[in-house]
Design a protein around this motif. Sequence first.
Motif, PDB file in Angstrom:
ATOM      1  N   LEU A   1       0.833  -1.202   0.000  1.00  0.00           N
ATOM      2  CA  LEU A   1       0.000   0.000   0.000  1.00  0.00           C
ATOM      3  C   LEU A   1       0.866   1.250   0.000  1.00  0.00           C
ATOM      4  O   LEU A   1       0.584   2.217  -0.735  1.00  0.00           O
ATOM      5  N   ALA A   2       1.934   1.254   0.809  1.00  0.00           N
ATOM      6  CA  ALA A   2       2.810   2.423   0.881  1.00  0.00           C
ATOM      7  C   ALA A   2       3.500   2.688  -0.460  1.00  0.00           C
ATOM      8  O   ALA A   2       3.551   3.831  -0.932  1.00  0.00           O
ATOM      9  N   LEU A   3       4.016   1.631  -1.072  1.00  0.00           N
ATOM     10  CA  LEU A   3       4.697   1.813  -2.354  1.00  0.00           C
ATOM     11  C   LEU A   3       3.701   2.227  -3.438  1.00  0.00           C
ATOM     12  O   LEU A   3       4.008   3.078  -4.284  1.00  0.00           O
ATOM     13  N   GLY A   4       2.505   1.645  -3.411  1.00  0.00           N
ATOM     14  CA  GLY A   4       1.484   2.031  -4.374  1.00  0.00           C
ATOM     15  C   GLY A   4       1.070   3.480  -4.204  1.00  0.00           C
ATOM     16  O   GLY A   4       0.821   4.186  -5.191  1.00  0.00           O
ATOM     17  N   SER A   5       0.985   3.950  -2.960  1.00  0.00           N
ATOM     18  CA  SER A   5       0.643   5.344  -2.702  1.00  0.00           C
ATOM     19  C   SER A   5       1.724   6.278  -3.219  1.00  0.00           C
ATOM     20  O   SER A   5       1.448   7.376  -3.693  1.00  0.00           O
ATOM     21  N   LEU A   6       2.972   5.829  -3.130  1.00  0.00           N
ATOM     22  CA  LEU A   6       4.099   6.647  -3.553  1.00  0.00           C
ATOM     23  C   LEU A   6       4.207   6.727  -5.076  1.00  0.00           C
ATOM     24  O   LEU A   6       4.393   7.800  -5.647  1.00  0.00           O
ATOM     25  N   LEU A   7       4.061   5.577  -5.752  1.00  0.00           N
ATOM     26  CA  LEU A   7       4.251   5.533  -7.206  1.00  0.00           C
ATOM     27  C   LEU A   7       2.953   5.742  -7.989  1.00  0.00           C
ATOM     28  O   LEU A   7       2.978   6.247  -9.105  1.00  0.00           O
ATOM     29  N   ARG A   8       1.847   5.284  -7.426  1.00  0.00           N
ATOM     30  CA  ARG A   8       0.510   5.393  -8.022  1.00  0.00           C
ATOM     31  C   ARG A   8       0.316   4.512  -9.257  1.00  0.00           C
ATOM     32  O   ARG A   8      -0.770   4.020  -9.496  1.00  0.00           O
ATOM     33  N   ASN A   9       1.347   4.335 -10.039  1.00  0.00           N
ATOM     34  CA  ASN A   9       1.228   3.499 -11.237  1.00  0.00           C
ATOM     35  C   ASN A   9       1.243   2.039 -10.822  1.00  0.00           C
ATOM     36  O   ASN A   9       2.190   1.559 -10.183  1.00  0.00           O
ATOM     37  N   GLN A  10       0.197   1.303 -11.203  1.00  0.00           N
ATOM     38  CA  GLN A  10       0.038  -0.068 -10.736  1.00  0.00           C
ATOM     39  C   GLN A  10       1.163  -0.978 -11.193  1.00  0.00           C
ATOM     40  O   GLN A  10       1.748  -1.709 -10.394  1.00  0.00           O
ATOM     41  N   VAL A  11       1.470  -0.950 -12.478  1.00  0.00           N
ATOM     42  CA  VAL A  11       2.503  -1.828 -13.019  1.00  0.00           C
ATOM     43  C   VAL A  11       3.861  -1.500 -12.411  1.00  0.00           C
ATOM     44  O   VAL A  11       4.612  -2.396 -11.993  1.00  0.00           O
TER      45      VAL A  11
ATOM     46  N   ILE B   1       7.534  -4.124  13.503  1.00  0.00           N
ATOM     47  CA  ILE B   1       6.595  -3.088  13.939  1.00  0.00           C
ATOM     48  C   ILE B   1       7.075  -1.715  13.480  1.00  0.00           C
ATOM     49  O   ILE B   1       6.286  -0.879  13.017  1.00  0.00           O
ATOM     50  N   GLY B   2       8.391  -1.488  13.583  1.00  0.00           N
ATOM     51  CA  GLY B   2       8.949  -0.215  13.136  1.00  0.00           C
ATOM     52  C   GLY B   2       8.764   0.002  11.639  1.00  0.00           C
ATOM     53  O   GLY B   2       8.394   1.100  11.192  1.00  0.00           O
ATOM     54  N   TYR B   3       8.995  -1.059  10.849  1.00  0.00           N
ATOM     55  CA  TYR B   3       8.783  -0.946   9.407  1.00  0.00           C
ATOM     56  C   TYR B   3       7.312  -0.677   9.098  1.00  0.00           C
ATOM     57  O   TYR B   3       6.979   0.122   8.216  1.00  0.00           O
ATOM     58  N   ALA B   4       6.418  -1.357   9.800  1.00  0.00           N
ATOM     59  CA  ALA B   4       4.987  -1.155   9.570  1.00  0.00           C
ATOM     60  C   ALA B   4       4.601   0.296   9.842  1.00  0.00           C
ATOM     61  O   ALA B   4       3.839   0.907   9.079  1.00  0.00           O
ATOM     62  N   ALA B   5       5.123   0.860  10.932  1.00  0.00           N
ATOM     63  CA  ALA B   5       4.833   2.257  11.261  1.00  0.00           C
ATOM     64  C   ALA B   5       5.395   3.192  10.192  1.00  0.00           C
ATOM     65  O   ALA B   5       4.739   4.168   9.788  1.00  0.00           O
ATOM     66  N   LEU B   6       6.603   2.887   9.716  1.00  0.00           N
ATOM     67  CA  LEU B   6       7.216   3.716   8.676  1.00  0.00           C
ATOM     68  C   LEU B   6       6.411   3.667   7.389  1.00  0.00           C
ATOM     69  O   LEU B   6       6.119   4.704   6.777  1.00  0.00           O
ATOM     70  N   PHE B   7       6.027   2.452   6.973  1.00  0.00           N
ATOM     71  CA  PHE B   7       5.268   2.309   5.733  1.00  0.00           C
ATOM     72  C   PHE B   7       3.897   2.977   5.849  1.00  0.00           C
ATOM     73  O   PHE B   7       3.405   3.581   4.891  1.00  0.00           O
ATOM     74  N   ALA B   8       3.280   2.860   7.015  1.00  0.00           N
ATOM     75  CA  ALA B   8       1.978   3.494   7.233  1.00  0.00           C
ATOM     76  C   ALA B   8       2.103   5.009   7.127  1.00  0.00           C
ATOM     77  O   ALA B   8       1.232   5.683   6.561  1.00  0.00           O
ATOM     78  N   THR B   9       3.198   5.558   7.653  1.00  0.00           N
ATOM     79  CA  THR B   9       3.425   6.998   7.564  1.00  0.00           C
ATOM     80  C   THR B   9       3.615   7.437   6.121  1.00  0.00           C
ATOM     81  O   THR B   9       3.072   8.464   5.685  1.00  0.00           O
ATOM     82  N   VAL B  10       4.398   6.662   5.369  1.00  0.00           N
ATOM     83  CA  VAL B  10       4.609   6.975   3.949  1.00  0.00           C
ATOM     84  C   VAL B  10       3.285   6.969   3.199  1.00  0.00           C
ATOM     85  O   VAL B  10       2.989   7.872   2.408  1.00  0.00           O
ATOM     86  N   ALA B  11       2.469   5.933   3.444  1.00  0.00           N
ATOM     87  CA  ALA B  11       1.172   5.837   2.773  1.00  0.00           C
ATOM     88  C   ALA B  11       0.288   7.032   3.120  1.00  0.00           C
ATOM     89  O   ALA B  11      -0.396   7.586   2.253  1.00  0.00           O
TER      90      ALA B  11
END
Length: 250
Positions: A162-172, A230-240
């Motif tokens: 979800l975080a990477l998709g939010s950042l790039l937006r392009n699905q592929v 847990i730390g990575y999850a928090a980081l990714f959630a923040t990015v998203a």
Amino acid sequence: MIRLVRAELQKVFTTRMVWGMLALSLGFTAIGLVALSILSGGQGAPSLSEPDGVRNLFSQAGSGLVFAFVIGTLLITGEYRFQTITHTFLVTPRRQRVVGAKLVACAIVGTFFGLAGIALAFAVGVPAMLIKGASLSLIGADVARVCAGTVAAMALYTILGLALGSLLRNQVAAIVVGIGWVYVLENLLVALLPSVGKWLPGGAAQAVYGVSSPLGGGYLPAWAGAALLIGYAALFATVASVTTIRRDIT
């Protein structure tokens, strides 16, 4: 919030894609389980009569991490691809609530994938242990830790998608980058820079699993791996959250 989470889950589970990803995830898990069951006790592989062998066997429940990641990616990039994100934010103008609902939905979907993998691991692993003459008493606290790590890692990788998709937006692009990271870049870093690899999401997951480590210095302790997840999850959630709330959707 509950209604938003329910709506997000409905988006996921009413599409054929999620069931296809689940089938692929379980397929990878089945291949790993069968391979380890056959090879256990030979060519230096731990036997199923040893705790290491049992842990390695049941850790295959998390073999489909990348498919959990893909589902997380689709949960946000699909909205941009089909332009349903505009309607979503019109219905719920407070984007924080939308992002929060998507994060919760990702954690639930990842947990579902993890539990499905665990169920398959028991369905294949227990008969394999009996065939090999191993004692089922070896299925104890270590296996419980592996199962907990599997669920946590699946939830984490879904949030990562979800975080990477939010950042790039392009699905592929998001899917290609994510798969490249999981299967290529992270594996290269683990092989070439073991001291770095154990700090990556995959290394943290393996630490929680408690499997035998190919790294020179070994993985982190289980508690440290859990804290790192847990730390990575928090980081990714923040990015998203940041990339979705502050950017223009057009």
